[in-house]
Each structure stands twice: as C-alpha cells, then as structure tokens.
Scaffold this motif. Structure first.
Motif, PDB file in Angstrom:
ATOM      1  N   ARG A 279     -56.022   8.518  46.471  1.00 19.82           N
ATOM      2  CA  ARG A 279     -54.610   8.858  46.312  1.00 19.82           C
ATOM      3  C   ARG A 279     -54.270   9.061  44.837  1.00 19.82           C
ATOM      4  NH1 ARG A 279     -53.600  10.859  51.065  1.00 19.82           N
ATOM      5  NH2 ARG A 279     -53.473   9.350  52.773  1.00 19.82           N
ATOM      6  N   LEU A 280     -54.848   8.244  43.971  1.00 25.31           N
ATOM      7  CA  LEU A 280     -54.593   8.367  42.536  1.00 25.31           C
ATOM      8  C   LEU A 280     -55.165   9.668  41.977  1.00 25.31           C
ATOM      9  CD1 LEU A 280     -55.271   4.694  41.349  1.00 25.31           C
ATOM     10  CD2 LEU A 280     -53.056   5.867  41.473  1.00 25.31           C
ATOM     11  N   ALA A 281     -56.148  10.235  42.676  1.00 23.56           N
ATOM     12  CA  ALA A 281     -56.707  11.527  42.272  1.00 23.56           C
ATOM     13  C   ALA A 281     -55.772  12.684  42.635  1.00 23.56           C
ATOM     14  CB  ALA A 281     -58.072  11.741  42.917  1.00 23.56           C
ATOM     15  N   GLY A 282     -54.678  12.369  43.351  1.00 25.28           N
ATOM     16  CA  GLY A 282     -53.674  13.384  43.663  1.00 25.28           C
ATOM     17  C   GLY A 282     -53.682  13.892  45.082  1.00 25.28           C
ATOM     18  N   PHE A 283     -54.594  13.386  45.920  1.00 24.76           N
ATOM     19  CA  PHE A 283     -54.638  13.864  47.298  1.00 24.76           C
ATOM     20  C   PHE A 283     -53.610  13.116  48.134  1.00 24.76           C
ATOM     21  CE2 PHE A 283     -56.279  13.717  51.690  1.00 24.76           C
ATOM     22  CZ  PHE A 283     -56.207  15.074  51.962  1.00 24.76           C
ATOM     23  N   LYS A 284     -52.680  13.862  48.728  1.00 21.79           N
ATOM     24  CA  LYS A 284     -51.591  13.254  49.504  1.00 21.79           C
ATOM     25  C   LYS A 284     -51.699  13.537  50.998  1.00 21.79           C
ATOM     26  CE  LYS A 284     -48.454  13.834  45.568  1.00 21.79           C
ATOM     27  NZ  LYS A 284     -48.809  12.527  45.025  1.00 21.79           N
ATOM     28  N   GLY A 285     -52.750  14.240  51.394  1.00 21.21           N
ATOM     29  CA  GLY A 285     -52.908  14.606  52.790  1.00 21.21           C
ATOM     30  C   GLY A 285     -53.486  13.489  53.638  1.00 21.21           C
ATOM     31  N   LYS A 286     -53.915  13.854  54.845  1.00 24.75           N
ATOM     32  CA  LYS A 286     -54.458  12.884  55.784  1.00 24.75           C
ATOM     33  C   LYS A 286     -55.925  12.638  55.474  1.00 24.75           C
ATOM     34  CE  LYS A 286     -54.772  11.869  60.726  1.00 24.75           C
ATOM     35  NZ  LYS A 286     -54.501  12.377  62.102  1.00 24.75           N
ATOM     36  N   LEU A 287     -56.265  11.379  55.287  1.00 26.21           N
ATOM     37  CA  LEU A 287     -57.656  11.019  55.012  1.00 26.21           C
ATOM     38  C   LEU A 287     -58.441  10.950  56.317  1.00 26.21           C
ATOM     39  CD1 LEU A 287     -57.035   8.288  52.300  1.00 26.21           C
ATOM     40  CD2 LEU A 287     -58.122  10.513  51.950  1.00 26.21           C
ATOM     41  N   PRO A 288     -59.718  11.275  56.283  1.00 26.92           N
ATOM     42  CA  PRO A 288     -60.522  11.294  57.511  1.00 26.92           C
ATOM     43  C   PRO A 288     -60.733   9.910  58.102  1.00 26.92           C
ATOM     44  CG  PRO A 288     -61.901  11.676  55.591  1.00 26.92           C
ATOM     45  CD  PRO A 288     -60.493  11.714  55.108  1.00 26.92           C
ATOM     46  N   LYS A 289     -60.956   9.883  59.397  1.00 25.87           N
ATOM     47  CA  LYS A 289     -61.254   8.620  60.075  1.00 25.87           C
ATOM     48  C   LYS A 289     -62.601   8.087  59.587  1.00 25.87           C
ATOM     49  CE  LYS A 289     -61.039  10.738  64.039  1.00 25.87           C
ATOM     50  NZ  LYS A 289     -61.079  11.088  65.492  1.00 25.87           N
ATOM     51  N   ASN A 290     -62.788   6.818  59.717  1.00 24.50           N
ATOM     52  CA  ASN A 290     -64.027   6.134  59.316  1.00 24.50           C
ATOM     53  C   ASN A 290     -64.214   6.049  57.806  1.00 24.50           C
ATOM     54  OD1 ASN A 290     -64.811   5.837  62.051  1.00 24.50           O
ATOM     55  ND2 ASN A 290     -65.770   7.862  62.041  1.00 24.50           N
ATOM     56  N   LEU A 291     -63.217   6.517  57.020  1.00 19.88           N
ATOM     57  CA  LEU A 291     -63.376   6.492  55.564  1.00 19.88           C
ATOM     58  C   LEU A 291     -63.414   5.064  55.028  1.00 19.88           C
ATOM     59  CD1 LEU A 291     -63.574   7.907  52.851  1.00 19.88           C
ATOM     60  CD2 LEU A 291     -61.066   8.019  52.794  1.00 19.88           C
ATOM     61  N   THR A 292     -62.543   4.200  55.543  1.00 21.82           N
ATOM     62  CA  THR A 292     -62.507   2.816  55.055  1.00 21.82           C
ATOM     63  C   THR A 292     -63.829   2.113  55.296  1.00 21.82           C
ATOM     64  OG1 THR A 292     -60.117   2.653  55.439  1.00 21.82           O
ATOM     65  CG2 THR A 292     -61.339   0.586  55.252  1.00 21.82           C
ATOM     66  N   SER A 293     -64.385   2.296  56.486  1.00 19.16           N
ATOM     67  CA  SER A 293     -65.662   1.652  56.793  1.00 19.16           C
ATOM     68  C   SER A 293     -66.789   2.255  55.965  1.00 19.16           C
ATOM     69  CB  SER A 293     -65.982   1.772  58.282  1.00 19.16           C
ATOM     70  OG  SER A 293     -66.023   3.132  58.691  1.00 19.16           O
ATOM     71  N   LEU A 294     -66.698   3.546  55.647  1.00 20.42           N
ATOM     72  CA  LEU A 294     -67.724   4.190  54.825  1.00 20.42           C
ATOM     73  C   LEU A 294     -67.666   3.660  53.395  1.00 20.42           C
ATOM     74  CD1 LEU A 294     -69.983   6.286  54.705  1.00 20.42           C
ATOM     75  CD2 LEU A 294     -68.255   7.993  54.079  1.00 20.42           C
ATOM     76  N   ILE A 295     -66.456   3.470  52.870  1.00 22.12           N
ATOM     77  CA  ILE A 295     -66.312   2.922  51.514  1.00 22.12           C
ATOM     78  C   ILE A 295     -66.896   1.514  51.461  1.00 22.12           C
ATOM     79  CG2 ILE A 295     -64.636   2.099  49.800  1.00 22.12           C
ATOM     80  CD1 ILE A 295     -62.806   4.432  50.641  1.00 22.12           C
ATOM     81  N   LYS A 296     -66.613   0.722  52.480  1.00 23.26           N
ATOM     82  CA  LYS A 296     -67.172  -0.639  52.541  1.00 23.26           C
ATOM     83  C   LYS A 296     -68.701  -0.602  52.604  1.00 23.26           C
ATOM     84  CE  LYS A 296     -63.219  -2.907  54.770  1.00 23.26           C
ATOM     85  NZ  LYS A 296     -62.737  -3.596  56.009  1.00 23.26           N
TER      86      LYS A 296
END
Length: 295
Positions: free
Chosen positions: A271-288
């Motif tokens: 979000r801080l990079a400027g992206f305000k759209g919808k983030l893909p599913k499974n992104l949180t688990s991928l970051i973890k």
C-alpha cells in the motif's frame, strides 16, 4: 499524399551520438515504404539541430515534433504513435538500431506473411552503449513462444520477447497504446494487450536489431526500485484479472522473488508503494511463507 506502410516511431531524449547510430541504420535500409516520426523530449534543440544535417531525401521521410513539455516514458512513445499514419508501427528507441540493411524488410515480412499475428518480433542483441560490446542475445525457443501465446501473463516472470525495438505491430490492434501508469512492466503489459486481440506471434530468429543498454535508462533506474516494482506488479495483476497468484507457477515464482528481494513483511508495504487496488488472495499467507524461509 500516399500513406506509408510503416511508421518508424523514435521517441528521443538527448544522446545524439546514439540517435545518429539509429538514424544511420534506417538510412541504409533496402525497404523504403516508411515514415519516421520523431517526438523529442529533450530540454533543448540538440536533436532538432542534429537531424537537419541529414540528406534532404531522407529528411523528407521525417516528421519532427518537439514536445511542449517533457512527457517522459512511456507517454513520449505514445505521442510518436499518435502522430503516425502507417499501417504498421515500428518503435525504435533512440538508443537502438537496425543491424542489417534488410532488417526493416524482415519486420514487415513478419506481419505481411502472417495475418493472424498480433505482432512480430525478432531476436535482439543487447549491447553496452558505452563500448558497443554485445552482452547477450535475446531469443526464445518455440516452446516458450507457444507458452506465451497461450498464457501471455507469464511475461511478468520474464520478458522473453524483448523490448519494444524488437517488435512490430499493427496500429489498428493497439488502440490503447502504452499504459502511462507503468514504466518497468510497460512493454509486457502492451504485449499482453496485443495478444488479447490476436493470440498469435510471428517470429524471426535473425538478430535484426541491437538494443543499447546503459545505466541512465529508465528501465535500469526501475529495476531495483522497491516502490516501482511492488506497485507495478500488483497493478498488473489487478488489470489482467489475476486474483490468485498461486494458480500460475511462474507468476507465483515472480511474486516470491519480489517479496524476498524487497524484504516485504506485510501488505502495508504494498500500500505504501501506492497500490490502492484489490490485493490477490493468498497474499498474506505467501508473505508469511517467504519470511519463514529466513528462520
């Protein structure tokens, strides 16, 4: 006035020593049914004064436009296309050049001989602009091309087709031009769009062009920029309807590489990079997951 078949679009910005190499390579072409569109983003008249030195018959093929304000990349590319009148568009960045006197004919033949192709491309030499030494050759194999035709979004993982100067496309197919929201992924976004119109590529393995590479290019400045990479990656995913990055192996690999290389710890950084759209599913688990690899 007869309309030329090909518009050679040259978005320029200073560096007339490379522009000279570009224009000299056009001057030697055996194929002559073209116009040259030069859109100049330079801060002075260095380009305008330089092209005045060419022979009158060659200058007659040129249409020079000085931008009222600097447009930057890729809007300067788009401006050249907007000013063009040819059936085919041949982008030639000012620091790239044709390798052979038959190069333009090779490009034209790609589309003339394959009406089902959305665009044509050739192998390209990547050349150091300082010493003109070839650093690598860009040429995909047939299986890679077939994969791209079926799933063009995989270009997000790697641009196997090459930069715009290695391409030719039909102007009528490219009615949205290059996306001004992008700089780093702007060329692959355009290829995905063109392949969405006609899912066919025409390819000639001849190294018909050289691509100048230097540290001051926009792409070099974007390559390791965290903000640009994160914004454009997730903008691209949303634009092309990729809601689950785990469904495509290559896109998943690209996501993992970005998250690791830029040490992304949370969705907030995206979000801080400027992206305000919808983030893909499974992104949180991928970051973890990628962060657990350091444990």
């Amino acid at each position: 006035m007869e309309i030329p078949k090909v518009s050679i679009c040259i978005p320029t910005y200073n560096q007339i020593h490379l522009l000279k190499k570009n224009l000299d390579s056009i001057l030697m072409q055996e194929y002559h049914d073209y116009e040259i569109i030069i859109t100049d983003d330079s801060s002075d008249d260095i380009v305008k004064d330089f092209i005045a030195s060419y022979p009158p018959a060659f200058k007659a093929k040129m249409k020079y436009y000085k931008n009222n304000m600097q447009l930057g990349s890729p809007e300067n590319w788009n401006e050249a296309i907007r000013k063009s009148s040819g059936k085919y568009i041949k982008i030639m960045h000012h620091d790239d050049w044709f390798n052979y006197s038959c190069s333009l004919q090779i490009f034209v033949d790609l589309l003339d001989n394959d009406v089902e192709a959305s665009m044509g491309f050739v192998s390209s030499r990547i050349v150091n602009s300082d010493n003109f030494e070839t650093t690598r050759i860009n040429t995909p194999d047939s299986s890679r091309i077939e994969h791209i035709e079926k799933t063009p979004e995989i270009l997000l993982y790697g641009n196997w087709l090459g930069p715009p100067s290695s391409m030719i496309f039909r102007k009528l197919e490219f009615d949205q031009y290059y996306d001004p929201n992008l700089k780093w992924f702007v060329d692959i976004d355009a290829y995905v769009y063109l392949l969405s119109k006609k899912s066919k590529l025409a390819f000639n393995p001849i190294e018909a062009v050289s691509i100048g590479s230097s540290a001051i290019q926009v792409t070099k400045q974007c390559e390791h920029n965290k903000t640009v990479n994160l914004f454009e990656f997730f903008y691209f995913l949303e634009k092309w309807g990729i809601s689950d990055i785990t469904e495509n192996e290559l896109i998943l690999k690209k996501a993992c590489v970005l998250l690791i290389d830029f040490d992304v710890k949370s969705r907030t950084e995206i979000r801080l990079a400027g992206f305000k759209g919808k983030l893909p599913k499974n992104l949180t688990s991928l970051i973890k997951y990628v962060n657990s690899l350091d444990d």
